[in-house]
Design a protein around this motif. Structure first.
Motif, PDB file in Angstrom:
ATOM      1  N   LEU A   3       0.872  -1.164   0.000  1.00  0.00           N
ATOM      2  CA  LEU A   3       0.000   0.000   0.000  1.00  0.00           C
ATOM      3  C   LEU A   3       0.909   1.213   0.000  1.00  0.00           C
ATOM      4  O   LEU A   3       1.616   1.476   0.981  1.00  0.00           O
ATOM      5  N   LEU A   4       0.938   1.939  -1.105  1.00  0.00           N
ATOM      6  CA  LEU A   4       1.785   3.112  -1.264  1.00  0.00           C
ATOM      7  C   LEU A   4       0.921   4.343  -1.035  1.00  0.00           C
ATOM      8  O   LEU A   4       0.088   4.688  -1.869  1.00  0.00           O
ATOM      9  N   GLN A   5       1.116   4.990   0.115  1.00  0.00           N
ATOM     10  CA  GLN A   5       0.274   6.116   0.523  1.00  0.00           C
ATOM     11  C   GLN A   5       1.046   7.426   0.387  1.00  0.00           C
ATOM     12  O   GLN A   5       2.019   7.643   1.111  1.00  0.00           O
ATOM     13  N   PHE A  63       5.198  13.171   0.736  1.00  0.00           N
ATOM     14  CA  PHE A  63       5.650  12.101   1.618  1.00  0.00           C
ATOM     15  C   PHE A  63       5.049  10.782   1.135  1.00  0.00           C
ATOM     16  O   PHE A  63       3.881  10.740   0.746  1.00  0.00           O
ATOM     17  N   LEU A  64       5.834   9.728   1.193  1.00  0.00           N
ATOM     18  CA  LEU A  64       5.369   8.391   0.852  1.00  0.00           C
ATOM     19  C   LEU A  64       5.542   7.482   2.053  1.00  0.00           C
ATOM     20  O   LEU A  64       6.646   7.322   2.578  1.00  0.00           O
ATOM     21  N   ASP A  65       4.436   6.886   2.504  1.00  0.00           N
ATOM     22  CA  ASP A  65       4.470   5.822   3.495  1.00  0.00           C
ATOM     23  C   ASP A  65       4.210   4.540   2.719  1.00  0.00           C
ATOM     24  O   ASP A  65       3.095   4.307   2.243  1.00  0.00           O
ATOM     25  N   ALA A  66       5.251   3.741   2.561  1.00  0.00           N
ATOM     26  CA  ALA A  66       5.160   2.499   1.795  1.00  0.00           C
ATOM     27  C   ALA A  66       4.991   1.336   2.764  1.00  0.00           C
ATOM     28  O   ALA A  66       5.934   0.931   3.445  1.00  0.00           O
ATOM     29  N   GLU A  67       3.774   0.832   2.849  1.00  0.00           N
ATOM     30  CA  GLU A  67       3.456  -0.329   3.681  1.00  0.00           C
ATOM     31  C   GLU A  67       3.716  -1.558   2.814  1.00  0.00           C
ATOM     32  O   GLU A  67       2.985  -1.815   1.858  1.00  0.00           O
ATOM     33  N   ILE A  68       4.783  -2.293   3.140  1.00  0.00           N
ATOM     34  CA  ILE A  68       5.191  -3.403   2.281  1.00  0.00           C
ATOM     35  C   ILE A  68       5.376  -4.681   3.092  1.00  0.00           C
ATOM     36  O   ILE A  68       5.514  -4.656   4.312  1.00  0.00           O
ATOM     37  N   ARG A  69       5.397  -5.778   2.370  1.00  0.00           N
ATOM     38  CA  ARG A  69       5.686  -7.078   2.984  1.00  0.00           C
ATOM     39  C   ARG A  69       7.166  -7.119   3.344  1.00  0.00           C
ATOM     40  O   ARG A  69       8.019  -6.692   2.570  1.00  0.00           O
ATOM     41  N   ARG A  70       7.479  -7.622   4.512  1.00  0.00           N
ATOM     42  CA  ARG A  70       8.873  -7.682   4.935  1.00  0.00           C
ATOM     43  C   ARG A  70       9.652  -8.648   4.052  1.00  0.00           C
ATOM     44  O   ARG A  70       9.087  -9.557   3.439  1.00  0.00           O
ATOM     45  N   ALA A  81      12.690   3.969  -3.640  1.00  0.00           N
ATOM     46  CA  ALA A  81      12.553   5.304  -3.045  1.00  0.00           C
ATOM     47  C   ALA A  81      13.214   6.358  -3.937  1.00  0.00           C
ATOM     48  O   ALA A  81      12.616   7.411  -4.220  1.00  0.00           O
ATOM     49  N   LEU A  82      14.432   6.100  -4.379  1.00  0.00           N
ATOM     50  CA  LEU A  82      15.136   7.072  -5.221  1.00  0.00           C
ATOM     51  C   LEU A  82      14.450   7.272  -6.567  1.00  0.00           C
ATOM     52  O   LEU A  82      14.327   8.407  -7.044  1.00  0.00           O
ATOM     53  N   ALA A  83      13.990   6.188  -7.180  1.00  0.00           N
ATOM     54  CA  ALA A  83      13.302   6.308  -8.471  1.00  0.00           C
ATOM     55  C   ALA A  83      12.015   7.110  -8.322  1.00  0.00           C
ATOM     56  O   ALA A  83      11.686   7.947  -9.179  1.00  0.00           O
ATOM     57  N   THR A  84      11.284   6.885  -7.242  1.00  0.00           N
ATOM     58  CA  THR A  84      10.042   7.623  -6.995  1.00  0.00           C
ATOM     59  C   THR A  84      10.325   9.096  -6.780  1.00  0.00           C
ATOM     60  O   THR A  84       9.676   9.963  -7.382  1.00  0.00           O
ATOM     61  N   VAL A 101      10.439   9.349   2.195  1.00  0.00           N
ATOM     62  CA  VAL A 101       9.884   8.012   2.010  1.00  0.00           C
ATOM     63  C   VAL A 101      10.143   7.219   3.287  1.00  0.00           C
ATOM     64  O   VAL A 101      11.261   7.210   3.794  1.00  0.00           O
ATOM     65  N   VAL A 102       9.096   6.571   3.780  1.00  0.00           N
ATOM     66  CA  VAL A 102       9.216   5.717   4.955  1.00  0.00           C
ATOM     67  C   VAL A 102       8.629   4.354   4.597  1.00  0.00           C
ATOM     68  O   VAL A 102       7.511   4.278   4.086  1.00  0.00           O
ATOM     69  N   PHE A 103       9.390   3.303   4.876  1.00  0.00           N
ATOM     70  CA  PHE A 103       8.914   1.943   4.670  1.00  0.00           C
ATOM     71  C   PHE A 103       8.479   1.358   6.006  1.00  0.00           C
ATOM     72  O   PHE A 103       9.199   1.446   6.995  1.00  0.00           O
ATOM     73  N   THR A 104       7.315   0.759   6.008  1.00  0.00           N
ATOM     74  CA  THR A 104       6.845  -0.013   7.149  1.00  0.00           C
ATOM     75  C   THR A 104       6.650  -1.429   6.635  1.00  0.00           C
ATOM     76  O   THR A 104       5.938  -1.643   5.654  1.00  0.00           O
ATOM     77  N   GLU A 105       7.314  -2.381   7.280  1.00  0.00           N
ATOM     78  CA  GLU A 105       7.273  -3.758   6.801  1.00  0.00           C
ATOM     79  C   GLU A 105       6.372  -4.614   7.688  1.00  0.00           C
ATOM     80  O   GLU A 105       6.366  -4.474   8.904  1.00  0.00           O
TER      81      GLU A 105
END
Length: 128
Positions: A3-5, A63-70, A81-84, A101-105
């Motif tokens: 989920l890319l918020q 700001f991007l909060d990237a909720e991703i699978r670990r 993150a850099l490409a975005t 950009v913040v990743f939450t796994e």
């Protein structure tokens, strides 16, 4: 099942939001070596006073909060993150200082749709 918020002070039209979502989905599938069918994107327009970043300069914020699978490697996450941020900076003139950009796994089993529950990723970033 990411989920890319995105939260931003950019004023984007519906067409720009659709193009934006399509582009970041493409970036995600490329950099994370996955398919697009399960990538979710949200874009929230915010007023200037709604978002703050200590290092920000004049210009829009994003700001991007990237909720991703670990399980994805640091290198894959950093590349996405850099490409975005490069895309956003070049396309919408957002200064580098104004993006974050913040990743939450999450464990795969906590990411689900009606027809599926996410699995885990192996040590090398492949789905198990």
């Amino acid at each position: 099942m990411p989920l890319l918020q995105f939260e931003t002070t950019l004023s984007l039209s519906d067409e720009e939001k659709t193009a934006f979502a399509d582009h970041v989905t493409d970036l995600y599938t490329t950099e994370m070596a996955t398919t697009a069918g399960h990538v979710a994107v949200s874009i929230r327009d915010r007023e200037t006073a709604d978002l703050h970043l200590g290092r920000a300069v004049d210009g829009p914020l994003l700001f991007l909060d990237a909720e991703i699978r670990r399980g994805r490697s640091f290198d894959r996450k950093r590349a996405f993150a850099l490409a975005t941020m490069e895309y956003v900076g070049e396309t919408f003139n957002v200064p580098d200082e104004n993006m974050k950009v913040v990743f939450t796994e999450h464990p795969g089993e906590t990411m689900m749709g009606v027809d599926r529950v996410g699995g885990e990723w192996g040590e090398n970033g492949d789905k198990e």
